[in-house]
Design an enzyme around this catalytic site. Structure first.
Site, PDB file in Angstrom:
ATOM      1  N   HIS A   1       6.468  10.669  16.830  1.00  0.00           N
ATOM      2  CA  HIS A   1       5.162  11.011  16.242  1.00  0.00           C
ATOM      3  C   HIS A   1       4.176   9.876  16.522  1.00  0.00           C
ATOM      4  CE1 HIS A   1       2.363  10.251  12.928  1.00  0.00           C
ATOM      5  NE2 HIS A   1       2.311  11.539  12.693  1.00  0.00           N
ATOM      6  N   ASN A   2       4.597   8.645  16.266  1.00  0.00           N
ATOM      7  CA  ASN A   2       3.704   7.508  16.481  1.00  0.00           C
ATOM      8  C   ASN A   2       3.400   7.312  17.962  1.00  0.00           C
ATOM      9  OD1 ASN A   2       4.136   7.228  13.752  1.00  0.00           O
ATOM     10  ND2 ASN A   2       4.340   5.015  13.818  1.00  0.00           N
TER      11      ASN A   2
ATOM     12  N   SER B   1       4.434   9.760   7.306  1.00  0.00           N
ATOM     13  CA  SER B   1       3.189   9.518   8.041  1.00  0.00           C
ATOM     14  C   SER B   1       1.977   9.977   7.238  1.00  0.00           C
ATOM     15  CB  SER B   1       3.184  10.263   9.370  1.00  0.00           C
ATOM     16  OG  SER B   1       1.916  10.099   9.990  1.00  0.00           O
TER      17      SER B   1
ATOM     18  N   VAL C   1       0.802  -1.243   0.000  1.00  0.00           N
ATOM     19  CA  VAL C   1       0.000   0.000   0.000  1.00  0.00           C
ATOM     20  C   VAL C   1       0.828   1.283   0.000  1.00  0.00           C
ATOM     21  CG1 VAL C   1      -2.211  -0.747   0.944  1.00  0.00           C
ATOM     22  CG2 VAL C   1      -0.364  -0.223   2.496  1.00  0.00           C
TER      23      VAL C   1
ATOM     24  N   LYS D   1       9.821  10.312  13.533  1.00  0.00           N
ATOM     25  CA  LYS D   1       8.623   9.559  13.129  1.00  0.00           C
ATOM     26  C   LYS D   1       8.184   8.613  14.256  1.00  0.00           C
ATOM     27  CE  LYS D   1       5.328   7.719  10.657  1.00  0.00           C
ATOM     28  NZ  LYS D   1       5.174   6.339  10.732  1.00  0.00           N
TER      29      LYS D   1
ATOM     30  N   ASN E   1       9.277  -4.507  -7.713  1.00  0.00           N
ATOM     31  CA  ASN E   1       8.767  -5.260  -6.572  1.00  0.00           C
ATOM     32  C   ASN E   1       9.291  -6.692  -6.653  1.00  0.00           C
ATOM     33  OD1 ASN E   1       6.772  -5.065  -4.251  1.00  0.00           O
ATOM     34  ND2 ASN E   1       6.089  -6.958  -5.250  1.00  0.00           N
TER      35      ASN E   1
ATOM     36  N   HIS F   1      23.362   3.565  49.839  1.00  0.00           N
ATOM     37  CA  HIS F   1      23.492   4.134  48.490  1.00  0.00           C
ATOM     38  C   HIS F   1      23.963   5.584  48.509  1.00  0.00           C
ATOM     39  CE1 HIS F   1      22.007   0.720  46.272  1.00  0.00           C
ATOM     40  NE2 HIS F   1      21.002   0.592  47.126  1.00  0.00           N
TER      41      HIS F   1
ATOM     42  N   GLU G   1       0.805   9.689  18.757  1.00  0.00           N
ATOM     43  CA  GLU G   1      -0.427   9.131  18.159  1.00  0.00           C
ATOM     44  C   GLU G   1      -1.074   8.105  19.117  1.00  0.00           C
ATOM     45  OE1 GLU G   1       0.236   7.766  14.041  1.00  0.00           O
ATOM     46  OE2 GLU G   1      -0.804   5.936  14.605  1.00  0.00           O
TER      47      GLU G   1
ATOM     48  N   LYS H   1       8.777  -4.218   3.954  1.00  0.00           N
ATOM     49  CA  LYS H   1       8.522  -4.537   5.365  1.00  0.00           C
ATOM     50  C   LYS H   1       9.743  -4.142   6.199  1.00  0.00           C
ATOM     51  CE  LYS H   1       6.177  -8.399   7.549  1.00  0.00           C
ATOM     52  NZ  LYS H   1       4.956  -7.606   7.674  1.00  0.00           N
TER      53      LYS H   1
HETATM   54  N1  LIG Z   1       0.625   0.755   5.972  1.00  0.00           N
HETATM   55  C1  LIG Z   1       0.702   1.957   6.527  1.00  0.00           C
HETATM   56  O1  LIG Z   1      -0.304   2.668   6.753  1.00  0.00           O
HETATM   57  C2  LIG Z   1       2.039   2.538   6.863  1.00  0.00           C
HETATM   58  C3  LIG Z   1       2.132   3.861   7.299  1.00  0.00           C
HETATM   59  C4  LIG Z   1       3.373   4.424   7.540  1.00  0.00           C
HETATM   60  C5  LIG Z   1       4.502   3.649   7.380  1.00  0.00           C
HETATM   61  N2  LIG Z   1       4.398   2.340   6.980  1.00  0.00           N
HETATM   62  C6  LIG Z   1       5.627   1.588   6.818  1.00  0.00           C
HETATM   63  O2  LIG Z   1       5.930   1.561   5.421  1.00  0.00           O
HETATM   64  C7  LIG Z   1       6.600   0.326   5.094  1.00  0.00           C
HETATM   65  C8  LIG Z   1       5.820  -0.380   3.999  1.00  0.00           C
HETATM   66  O3  LIG Z   1       4.538  -0.662   4.511  1.00  0.00           O
HETATM   67  P1  LIG Z   1       3.433  -1.398   3.636  1.00  0.00           P
HETATM   68  O4  LIG Z   1       2.267  -1.590   4.531  1.00  0.00           O
HETATM   69  O5  LIG Z   1       3.252  -0.687   2.361  1.00  0.00           O
HETATM   70  O6  LIG Z   1       4.136  -2.787   3.240  1.00  0.00           O
HETATM   71  P2  LIG Z   1       4.492  -4.082   4.136  1.00  0.00           P
HETATM   72  O7  LIG Z   1       3.285  -4.953   4.211  1.00  0.00           O
HETATM   73  O8  LIG Z   1       5.140  -3.661   5.389  1.00  0.00           O
HETATM   74  O9  LIG Z   1       5.599  -4.798   3.210  1.00  0.00           O
HETATM   75  C9  LIG Z   1       5.246  -5.443   1.989  1.00  0.00           C
HETATM   76  C10 LIG Z   1       6.256  -5.115   0.924  1.00  0.00           C
HETATM   77  O10 LIG Z   1       7.567  -5.544   1.339  1.00  0.00           O
HETATM   78  C11 LIG Z   1       8.106  -6.385   0.324  1.00  0.00           C
HETATM   79  N3  LIG Z   1       9.026  -7.340   0.927  1.00  0.00           N
HETATM   80  C12 LIG Z   1       8.854  -8.058   2.057  1.00  0.00           C
HETATM   81  N4  LIG Z   1       9.947  -8.805   2.309  1.00  0.00           N
HETATM   82  C13 LIG Z   1      10.827  -8.551   1.307  1.00  0.00           C
HETATM   83  C14 LIG Z   1      12.133  -8.997   1.014  1.00  0.00           C
HETATM   84  N5  LIG Z   1      12.771  -9.869   1.814  1.00  0.00           N
HETATM   85  N6  LIG Z   1      12.742  -8.535  -0.101  1.00  0.00           N
HETATM   86  C15 LIG Z   1      12.112  -7.652  -0.915  1.00  0.00           C
HETATM   87  N7  LIG Z   1      10.872  -7.168  -0.678  1.00  0.00           N
HETATM   88  C16 LIG Z   1      10.243  -7.624   0.419  1.00  0.00           C
HETATM   89  C17 LIG Z   1       6.893  -7.051  -0.290  1.00  0.00           C
HETATM   90  O11 LIG Z   1       7.218  -7.602  -1.524  1.00  0.00           O
HETATM   91  P3  LIG Z   1       6.338  -8.832  -2.129  1.00  0.00           P
HETATM   92  O12 LIG Z   1       5.193  -8.199  -2.828  1.00  0.00           O
HETATM   93  O13 LIG Z   1       7.273  -9.509  -3.033  1.00  0.00           O
HETATM   94  O14 LIG Z   1       5.916  -9.682  -0.971  1.00  0.00           O
HETATM   95  C18 LIG Z   1       5.952  -5.853  -0.376  1.00  0.00           C
HETATM   96  O15 LIG Z   1       6.291  -5.021  -1.461  1.00  0.00           O
HETATM   97  C19 LIG Z   1       6.698  -0.452   6.407  1.00  0.00           C
HETATM   98  O16 LIG Z   1       7.917  -0.163   7.024  1.00  0.00           O
HETATM   99  C20 LIG Z   1       5.569   0.119   7.225  1.00  0.00           C
HETATM  100  O17 LIG Z   1       5.770  -0.032   8.621  1.00  0.00           O
HETATM  101  C21 LIG Z   1       3.208   1.792   6.707  1.00  0.00           C
END
Ligand SMILES: NC(=O)c1ccc[n+]([C@@H]2O[C@H](COP(=O)([O-])OP(=O)(O)OC[C@H]3O[C@@H](n4cnc5c(N)ncnc54)[C@H](OP(=O)(O)O)[C@@H]3O)[C@@H](O)[C@H]2O)c1
Length: 468
Positions: A186-187, A128, A13, A183, A33, A451, A190, A75
Site C-alpha cells: 500500500h505504501n 493506514s 500520534v 500495508k 505509555n 551461460h 502511495e 516506534k
Molecule cells: N505517524 C503516522 O502518520 C503513521 C501512520 C501509519 C503508521 N504509523 C506507524 O505507527 C507506529 C507509531 O507511530 P507514531 O508516529 O504514533 O509514533 P512513533 O513516533 O513512531 O513512536 C513513539 C512512541 O513509541 C514509544 N517508544 C519508543 N521507543 C520505545 C521503547 N523502547 N519502549 C517503549 N515505548 C517506546 C514512545 O514512548 P515515549 O513517549 O516513552 O517516548 C511513543 O509512545 C510506527 O510504527 C509508525 O511507523 C505511523
C-alpha cells in the site's frame, strides 16, 4: 475500570488517536505509555469511563479482560521487541499482542513464531490513514491467525473507515506477516501515485508556465472525475496555501526522504523477482532528489531544451488526465502482482478483491479507481486474477495508451524527468510484448560466459562456440 476490553501501548500520534477511536466506539480501553507523563496528560484531556490509563505495565495488563487484546503502537523496530519482551512474563496463553505499527513483515513472521511457541497470538496489523484516519476511521489490515481475527473482528469493523458501499475497510488479510506485507505494498503504491502527481505538477509548471493556483484548478478538475482520490484532493490545498504573498509550494526544498516502506517494497520486488518499475522508480526519484547540490551544479552543464509543441494547454490537460488514470492502474497492477506472488510463496491466500475494497476508505491511497478494481475483480468470478488479464482493465488502459505515449514523448522532449509515469507505461509495454529482446541478452551471456540458452524450436539447454 477493570476488565477493559482492549489495551493500547504507545501514545504518540497514532496510538493516542486510535485509542480515542476505539473507546469512542464503546470499547472499554486502557492505555499505557513508557513515559508516564504523556499518559497522564492524555487521560486528563481525553479520559472518560471508556478510556483510562495505567502507570505500570503490570497494572495495565491486569486490567484487561482475558483473552487479552493488547495493541502496540510504538516506534517500529527494536522498541516493538522491547515492549513484547516486557509483556511476555505478564500475559497468558491465548492472549493477543497486536502490532499496528509500520513493521517489516519479516520481523512480524519472526515475532509470530516466537510468540506462537509460548501460546500467545501475535498479529501484525497494517493501519493506514495517518493521525486523522486513526481517530476517525483508518483502513485496517490485520494478519495473524483466523482465531485472532474472530476475536478482534467486531472491534476492527467498528473503528474502521467505510468503503464506497458502506462496508468496513478491514478484512482478515492472511496469517503471519500478510497484514504488514499488504500495508507495505500500500505504501509503495502511495509512493508511486504521489510521484505521478508530482510529475504532472512539474510538466504543467515547466512546459506551460502554469502557476500553483492554475495547477490547483487542473487538479481540482481531475479530482472531480475518475481520478478522484485523497491524494488529488489534498494536492489542491498544498498548491494553494500561501505564506505571506508566496505560495508555500514554491519555497519547499525539492528533497524527499525514502527510508521506509517504499524502499522495502522495491527490495521485495527484486528479492522475489517481479517487475515493480513505477514503485521502484518512485523510490529512486526521491533518492535523486536528495542530491540537490549536485543537481544545481550539473544543471548548468546540461541545459534543457525549449519545448516546441503544438499541443495546446487544454489538449495537454486531457492527455495528462488519461495518462494519470492509466498510470494509477499500472501502479495497482504492479503492487497487486507483488502481493499475489508473496501470498502464493508464503501461503497467505490474500484476496486481492478484498484488498482493493478495504483501501477504498480511510487510507492515504483511497481513490475512486479502487471501486472499479473491486467491481472488476468481483465480475471476473476469480478471487485474485492478474489485473492485466481482466477485460475491463485492458479496455481502460488501451483507451489511455495513445495519450500516455504522447505525454511521455512531450516530457522527454522537454527534458523533464517523469520516471513513475514513464516506467508505468514501460511496465505495461514490457508485460504485454510477445517477443522481448532477451534473446540478445542470452546470446551475449552465452558468448562471454557460456551461460547457455534455451531455444524456441527445440527443448533443452544449448551452448554455442560463437567465435568460430
Ligand atoms: N505517524 C503516522 O502518520 C503513521 C501512520 C501509519 C503508521 N504509523 C506507524 O505507527 C507506529 C507509531 O507511530 P507514531 O508516529 O504514533 O509514533 P512513533 O513516533 O513512531 O513512536 C513513539 C512512541 O513509541 C514509544 N517508544 C519508543 N521507543 C520505545 C521503547 N523502547 N519502549 C517503549 N515505548 C517506546 C514512545 O514512548 P515515549 O513517549 O516513552 O517516548 C511513543 O509512545 C510506527 O510504527 C509508525 O511507523 C505511523
Amino acid at each position: 475500570m477493570e476488565n477493559a476490553e482492549v489495551g493500547l501501548i504507545g501514545l504518540a500520534v497514532m496510538g493516542a488517536n486510535l485509542a480515542r477511536n476505539i473507546s469512542n466506539n464503546g470499547f472499554k480501553t486502557v492505555v499505557y505509555n513508557r513515559t508516564t507523563e504523556k499518559m497522564t496528560q492524555y487521560i486528563e484531556e481525553f479520559g472518560n469511563e471508556n478510556l483510562i490509563g495505567k502507570e505500570s505495565l503490570e497494572d495495565f495488563v491486569q486490567s484487561i479482560a482475558r483473552p487479552r487484546k493488547i495493541i502496540i503502537l510504538v516506534k517500529a523496530g527494536d522498541a516493538v521487541d522491547a515492549v513484547i519482551n516486557q509483556l511476555i512474563p505478564l500475559v497468558e496463553k491465548g492472549d493477543m499482542i497486536i502490532d499496528c505499527g509500520n513493521t517489516n513483515y519479516r520481523d512480524t513472521i519472526r515475532r509470530t513464531n516466537d510468540l506462537n511457541e509460548k501460546g500467545i497470538h501475535f498479529i501484525g496489523c497494517g493501519v493506514s490513514g495517518g493521525e486523522e484516519g486513526a481517530l476517525n476511521g483508518p483502513s485496517i489490515m490485520p494478519g495473524g491467525s483466523p482465531e485472532s481475527w474472530e476475536e478482534m473482528k467486531e472491534m476492527w469493523k467498528a473503528i474502521a473507515a467505510d468503503d464506497f458501499l458502506g462496508g468496513p475497510c478491514t478484512a482478515h488479510i492472511g496469517e503471519g506477516g500478510a497484514g504488514h506485507y499488504v500495508k507495505m505494498v500500500h505504501n509503495g503504491i502511495e509512493y508511486a501515485v504521489m510521484q505521478m502527481i508530482a510529475e504532472a505538477y512539474d510538466m504543467l509548471k515547466k512546459m506551460y508556465g502554469q502557476t500553483p493556483d492554475e495547477i490547483a484548478k487542473v487538479f481540482k478538475r481531475f479530482n472531480e472525475g475518475r481520478l478522484n482520490s485523497f491524494l488529488f484532493e489534498i494536492a489542491v490545498p498544498v498548491l494553494l496555501k500561501k505564506d505571506g504573498s508566496a505560495h508555500i509550494i514554491d519555497v519547499i526544498l525539492d528533497k524527499a526522504g525514502q527510508k521506509g516502506t517504499g524502499k522495502w517494497t522495491a527490495i521485495e520486488a527484486l528479492d522475489r523477482g517481479i517487475g515493480l518499475s513505477s514503485i521502484s522508480e518512485s523510490v529512486f526519484a526521491r533518492v535523486n532528489s536528495s542530491y540537490k547540490e549536485d543537481r544545481v551544479h550539473l544543471a548548468r552543464s546540461f541545459p534543457k531544451p525549449e519545448l516546441q509543441s503544438e499541443t495546446t494547454l487544454e489538449e495537454f490537460i486531457q492527455l495528462l488526465e488519461q495518462s494519470l488514470y492509466a498510470g494509477m492502474l499500472s501502479c495497482y497492477a504492479q503492487g497487486f502482482e507483488l502481493i499475489k506472488l508473496a501470498s502464493t510463496e508464503e501461503g497467505w491466500k490474500v484476496n486481492l478483491s478484498e484488498v482493493s475494497r478495504i483501501w477504498q476508505g480511510g487510507c492515504i491511497i483511497r481513490a475512486e479507481v479502487l471501486q472499479f478494481l473491486t467491481d472488476t475483480y468481483k465480475a471476473s468470478g476469480k478471487e485474485s486474477p492478474k489485473l492485466l488479464e481482466l477485460k475491463e482493465i485492458q479496455k481502460a488502459i488501451n483507451g489511455s495508451l495513445p495519450a500516455w505515449r504522447d505525454i511521455i514523448c512531450l516530457s522527454v522532449q522537454a527534458g523533464i524527468p517523469t520516471p513513475a509515469l514513464t516506467s508505468g507505461l514501460q511496465y505495461i509495454d514490457a508485460s504485454t510484448t510477445e517477443r522481448l529482446p532477451a534473446n540478445m541478452i542470452q546470446g551475449l551471456r552465452d558468448y562471454f560466459g557460456a551461460h547457455t540458452y534455451e531455444r524456441t524450436d527445440k527443448e533443452g539447454s544449448f551452448h554455442t562456440d560463437w567465435s568460430e
